[in-house]
Write a protein that holds these residues in place. Structure first.
Motif, PDB file in Angstrom:
ATOM      1  N   PRO A 144       0.837  -1.207   0.000  1.00 54.35           N
ATOM      2  CA  PRO A 144       0.000   0.000   0.000  1.00 54.35           C
ATOM      3  C   PRO A 144       0.867   1.250   0.000  1.00 54.35           C
ATOM      4  CG  PRO A 144       0.042  -0.995   2.184  1.00 54.35           C
ATOM      5  CD  PRO A 144       0.733  -1.947   1.264  1.00 54.35           C
ATOM      6  N   ASN A 185     -14.091   4.400   2.568  1.00 54.49           N
ATOM      7  CA  ASN A 185     -13.496   3.425   1.632  1.00 54.49           C
ATOM      8  C   ASN A 185     -13.411   3.941   0.204  1.00 54.49           C
ATOM      9  OD1 ASN A 185     -13.005   1.278   3.502  1.00 54.49           O
ATOM     10  ND2 ASN A 185     -15.199   0.833   3.491  1.00 54.49           N
ATOM     11  N   LYS A 235     -10.507   2.498  -1.958  1.00 58.55           N
ATOM     12  CA  LYS A 235     -10.828   1.185  -2.520  1.00 58.55           C
ATOM     13  C   LYS A 235     -11.688   1.357  -3.768  1.00 58.55           C
ATOM     14  CE  LYS A 235     -12.791  -3.327  -1.311  1.00 58.55           C
ATOM     15  NZ  LYS A 235     -13.450  -4.128  -0.244  1.00 58.55           N
ATOM     16  N   ASP A 236     -12.658   2.280  -3.684  1.00 56.43           N
ATOM     17  CA  ASP A 236     -13.495   2.573  -4.848  1.00 56.43           C
ATOM     18  C   ASP A 236     -12.653   3.039  -6.028  1.00 56.43           C
ATOM     19  OD1 ASP A 236     -15.636   1.996  -3.225  1.00 56.43           O
ATOM     20  OD2 ASP A 236     -16.293   4.079  -2.979  1.00 56.43           O
ATOM     21  N   GLY A 251      -9.650   2.169  -6.632  1.00 54.94           N
ATOM     22  CA  GLY A 251      -8.749   1.114  -7.094  1.00 54.94           C
ATOM     23  C   GLY A 251      -7.304   1.301  -6.680  1.00 54.94           C
ATOM     24  N   ASP A 295      -4.590   1.049  -3.175  1.00 52.82           N
ATOM     25  CA  ASP A 295      -4.383   0.604  -1.795  1.00 52.82           C
ATOM     26  C   ASP A 295      -3.535   1.650  -1.072  1.00 52.82           C
ATOM     27  OD1 ASP A 295      -4.280  -0.848   0.517  1.00 52.82           O
ATOM     28  OD2 ASP A 295      -2.985  -2.441  -0.260  1.00 52.82           O
ATOM     29  N   ASP A 348      -1.007   5.076  -9.528  1.00 47.21           N
ATOM     30  CA  ASP A 348      -1.658   4.979  -8.217  1.00 47.21           C
ATOM     31  C   ASP A 348      -1.779   6.351  -7.564  1.00 47.21           C
ATOM     32  OD1 ASP A 348      -2.111   2.258  -8.288  1.00 47.21           O
ATOM     33  OD2 ASP A 348      -0.219   1.739  -7.311  1.00 47.21           O
TER      34      ASP A 348
END
Length: 334
Positions: free
Chosen positions: A35, A56, A59-60, A62, A64, A231
């Motif tokens: 993460p 969250n 997470k939605d 995509g 970490d 990310d």
């Protein structure tokens, strides 16, 4: 069949190269599986991330992400030590951290301070000029030190007119209560605790007098940004959702409840802190990323902080501002 010695050496070398490549590939996969670690601390523009954490939303998106809670100074120390991938801090302190070995790139502007950073003084002191000849506690080289010096400059005071006492920001309530200290510099909610520690004390200068002097940012280790740019792009895109949830009258009570719990105060105590923090949408952030020489621009504000830091010997060499700022992720997050 016997192989020529040179051929065997070539095969051994090729084998080593392939093994090394495999090891590097495995390392890259391992890195990607980890993460993203972000250090954050008790400032409304950073506590705002708590909403995304509890809802969250990462997470939605995509991605970490692991947020780690610190006292402010400790968060920058952890970043410099390589224990986290990114840290929330002010633009001026990003330079201090970078000069100290914690190279970073500011990829997102979360907000600017609009009154929550304060110089607060004991009863009887009504202005910055009343502090002449007195002791004022700030954390040397950090943002309240800059705020105090700007206030003194505006008031026509010289550097030696006030005796600076160095103290950790999170210790300011206790420092303020001591006999010799006339004023302290800190931000909410810590400065609110300092005001409670000395009944009758009040702000004599705040960041509302200097909008744009203090931008708050998400700063990332350049190696992490390079390796996992996609990310980090997802993290940046979550920010607009956070701001919308906090500012929408329908959802603000829930947002404030979440933020207050993280800071350890009641929602009623926390709500006024939002007024002293101008959260910036990504669109507003894009405007602040435009190059300029004044406080409206992250570049201008950061250069002013750089001049202050260098002049006050916070670090030995003037920093190259452009290397600290990357507007491209904010620009792409539409």
């Amino acid at each position: 069949m016997l192989q020529h010695p040179a051929k065997r050496a070539t095969l051994r070398l090729l084998s080593k190269v392939l093994l090394s490549a495999a090891a590097l590939g495995a390392s890259a996969v391992s890195l990607a599986a980890e993460p993203l670690k972000i250090g954050y601390s008790d400032w409304p523009g950073w506590v705002a991330w708590q909403v995304a954490i509890e809802k969250n939303w990462f997470k939605d998106a995509g991605v970490d992400v692991k947020f780690e809670w610190f006292d402010y100074s400790a968060s920058m120390d952890a970043f410099t030590a390589g224990k986290i991938d990114a840290v929330t801090m002010t633009n001026g302190d990003a330079l201090v951290t970078g000069a100290g070995g914690g190279k970073n790139v500011m990829i997102l502007i979360t907000d600017y301070s609009n009154g929550n950073d304060m110089i607060v003084a004991k009863p009887g002191i009504k202005s910055i000029t009343d502090l002449k000849g007195k002791k004022v506690a700030v954390e040397n080289g950090l943002v309240e030190h800059l705020l105090l010096r700007n206030a003194m400059k505006k008031a026509g005071m010289k550097a030696g007119d006030i005796e600076i006492v160095n103290a950790k920001t999170n210790e300011m309530p206790q420092v303020f209560a001591t006999k010799d200290i006339a004023a302290v510099g800190a931000w909410q909610p810590i400065v609110g605790q300092a005001l409670k520690a000395v009944p009758g004390s009040k702000p004599v200068y705040t960041s509302a007098d200097e909008p744009g002097l203090i931008f708050d940012v998400l700063a990332v280790n350049p190696a992490s940004l390079s390796a996992r740019r996609a990310d980090w792009q997802k993290v940046v895109k979550v920010w607009d959702r956070v701001v919308a949830y906090i500012e929408d009258p329908k959802t603000q009570p829930d947002a404030v409840k979440i933020m207050a719990a993280r800071s350890g105060v009641t929602p009623e105590e926390y709500l006024p802190f939002l007024k002293g923090t101008k959260l910036l949408t990504l669109e507003e952030g894009r405007k602040a990323y435009a190059k300029g020489n004044d406080f409206k621009s992250l570049y201008g504000s950061t250069e002013i902080a750089n001049t202050f830091n260098w002049y006050n010997k916070v670090y030995s060499f003037s920093q190259k501002i452009d290397t600290y700022i990357d507007p491209s992720l904010t620009a792409a997050a539409k």
